[in-house]
Design a protein around this motif. Structure first.
Motif, PDB file in Angstrom:
ATOM      1  N   LYS A   6       0.724  -1.043  -0.109  1.00  0.00           N
ATOM      2  CA  LYS A   6       0.016  -0.212   0.040  1.00  0.00           C
ATOM      3  C   LYS A   6       0.986   0.965   0.159  1.00  0.00           C
ATOM      4  CE  LYS A   6      -3.931  -1.907   2.666  1.00  0.00           C
ATOM      5  NZ  LYS A   6      -4.859  -1.565   3.910  1.00  0.00           N
ATOM      6  N   HIS A   7       0.461   2.205  -0.946  1.00  0.00           N
ATOM      7  CA  HIS A   7       0.986   3.530  -0.846  1.00  0.00           C
ATOM      8  C   HIS A   7       0.125   4.417  -0.127  1.00  0.00           C
ATOM      9  CE1 HIS A   7       2.860   7.349  -2.175  1.00  0.00           C
ATOM     10  NE2 HIS A   7       3.810   6.665  -2.601  1.00  0.00           N
ATOM     11  N   VAL A   8       0.175   4.907   1.216  1.00  0.00           N
ATOM     12  CA  VAL A   8      -0.781   5.616   1.968  1.00  0.00           C
ATOM     13  C   VAL A   8      -0.234   6.998   1.937  1.00  0.00           C
ATOM     14  CG1 VAL A   8      -1.794   5.703   4.236  1.00  0.00           C
ATOM     15  CG2 VAL A   8      -1.144   3.542   3.105  1.00  0.00           C
ATOM     16  N   TYR A   9      -1.129   7.820   1.821  1.00  0.00           N
ATOM     17  CA  TYR A   9      -1.016   9.526   2.056  1.00  0.00           C
ATOM     18  C   TYR A   9      -2.015  10.045   3.078  1.00  0.00           C
ATOM     19  CZ  TYR A   9       0.912   9.406  -2.901  1.00  0.00           C
ATOM     20  OH  TYR A   9       1.604   9.404  -4.017  1.00  0.00           O
ATOM     21  N   GLU A  65      -5.460   5.433   0.159  1.00  0.00           N
ATOM     22  CA  GLU A  65      -4.729   4.036   0.273  1.00  0.00           C
ATOM     23  C   GLU A  65      -4.864   3.682  -1.133  1.00  0.00           C
ATOM     24  OE1 GLU A  65      -5.650   1.054   3.026  1.00  0.00           O
ATOM     25  OE2 GLU A  65      -6.803   2.574   4.235  1.00  0.00           O
ATOM     26  N   LEU A  66      -3.588   3.489  -1.774  1.00  0.00           N
ATOM     27  CA  LEU A  66      -3.403   2.910  -3.287  1.00  0.00           C
ATOM     28  C   LEU A  66      -2.665   1.316  -2.925  1.00  0.00           C
ATOM     29  CD1 LEU A  66      -3.304   5.859  -3.628  1.00  0.00           C
ATOM     30  CD2 LEU A  66      -2.671   5.541  -5.694  1.00  0.00           C
ATOM     31  N   TRP A 101       3.363  10.596   3.695  1.00  0.00           N
ATOM     32  CA  TRP A 101       3.029   9.267   2.965  1.00  0.00           C
ATOM     33  C   TRP A 101       4.035   8.230   3.475  1.00  0.00           C
ATOM     34  CZ3 TRP A 101       6.951   7.164   0.081  1.00  0.00           C
ATOM     35  CH2 TRP A 101       8.109   7.831  -0.136  1.00  0.00           C
ATOM     36  N   PHE A 102       3.631   7.209   3.299  1.00  0.00           N
ATOM     37  CA  PHE A 102       4.520   5.754   3.543  1.00  0.00           C
ATOM     38  C   PHE A 102       4.128   4.878   2.600  1.00  0.00           C
ATOM     39  CE2 PHE A 102       1.085   5.586   6.400  1.00  0.00           C
ATOM     40  CZ  PHE A 102       0.893   3.951   6.853  1.00  0.00           C
ATOM     41  N   VAL A 103       4.828   3.803   2.472  1.00  0.00           N
ATOM     42  CA  VAL A 103       4.615   2.531   1.768  1.00  0.00           C
ATOM     43  C   VAL A 103       4.781   1.357   2.655  1.00  0.00           C
ATOM     44  CG1 VAL A 103       5.772   0.862  -0.084  1.00  0.00           C
ATOM     45  CG2 VAL A 103       5.734   3.362  -0.625  1.00  0.00           C
ATOM     46  N   THR A 104       3.836   0.710   2.802  1.00  0.00           N
ATOM     47  CA  THR A 104       3.639  -0.363   3.723  1.00  0.00           C
ATOM     48  C   THR A 104       3.207  -1.708   3.227  1.00  0.00           C
ATOM     49  OG1 THR A 104       2.556  -0.878   5.806  1.00  0.00           O
ATOM     50  CG2 THR A 104       1.308   0.144   4.299  1.00  0.00           C
ATOM     51  N   GLU A 105       3.290  -2.715   3.820  1.00  0.00           N
ATOM     52  CA  GLU A 105       3.014  -4.108   3.472  1.00  0.00           C
ATOM     53  C   GLU A 105       1.811  -4.377   4.622  1.00  0.00           C
ATOM     54  OE1 GLU A 105       5.296  -7.989   2.054  1.00  0.00           O
ATOM     55  OE2 GLU A 105       5.360  -7.754   4.375  1.00  0.00           O
ATOM     56  N   GLU A 106       0.673  -4.738   4.010  1.00  0.00           N
ATOM     57  CA  GLU A 106      -0.444  -4.875   5.119  1.00  0.00           C
ATOM     58  C   GLU A 106      -0.145  -6.780   5.466  1.00  0.00           C
ATOM     59  OE1 GLU A 106      -4.708  -6.140   3.894  1.00  0.00           O
ATOM     60  OE2 GLU A 106      -4.614  -4.155   4.292  1.00  0.00           O
TER      61      GLU A 106
END
Length: 110
Positions: A6-9, A65-66, A101-106
């Protein structure tokens, strides 16, 4: 279970823009632009609702969330003309100096 990237803003509306105007633009104008990003599995907008009186208001006005299948899909999406179009539209409703923003693994916890 397959992990989702996920790319979250966390976003804040442009100065001088009311919350209703911000939400309407984000939902009705920006969302269709973002939805065209290639490889995007899911696009989620989280708009604010009234918060409980014992909670301080958030420091931002919404969260996007993308969702992508993997990091390669996110990287390919970020190189696309559709990503560029979405990024260029952000100045119409977002205060870009107040975006996190951050990039994460759900990972679902059961």
């Amino acid at each position: 279970m397959r992990a989702i990237i996920k790319h979250v803003y966390c976003i804040t509306r442009r100065p001088g823009m009311g919350l209703d105007q911000f939400s309407q633009y984000w939902r009705e104008v920006h969302a269709p632009i973002g939805r065209r990003i290639p490889g995007l599995r899911r696009l989620v907008q989280s708009h604010p609702v009234p918060h409980p009186p014992d909670m301080a208001p958030a420091d931002f006005d919404g969260m996007a969330e993308l969702w992508f299948d993997d990091m390669a899909a996110l990287q390919a999406a970020r190189r696309s003309p559709e990503w560029l179009a979405s990024t260029l539209d952000e100045s119409n409703f977002i205060d870009q100096t107040r975006t996190a923003w951050f990039v994460t693994e759900e990972r679902e916890i059961q």
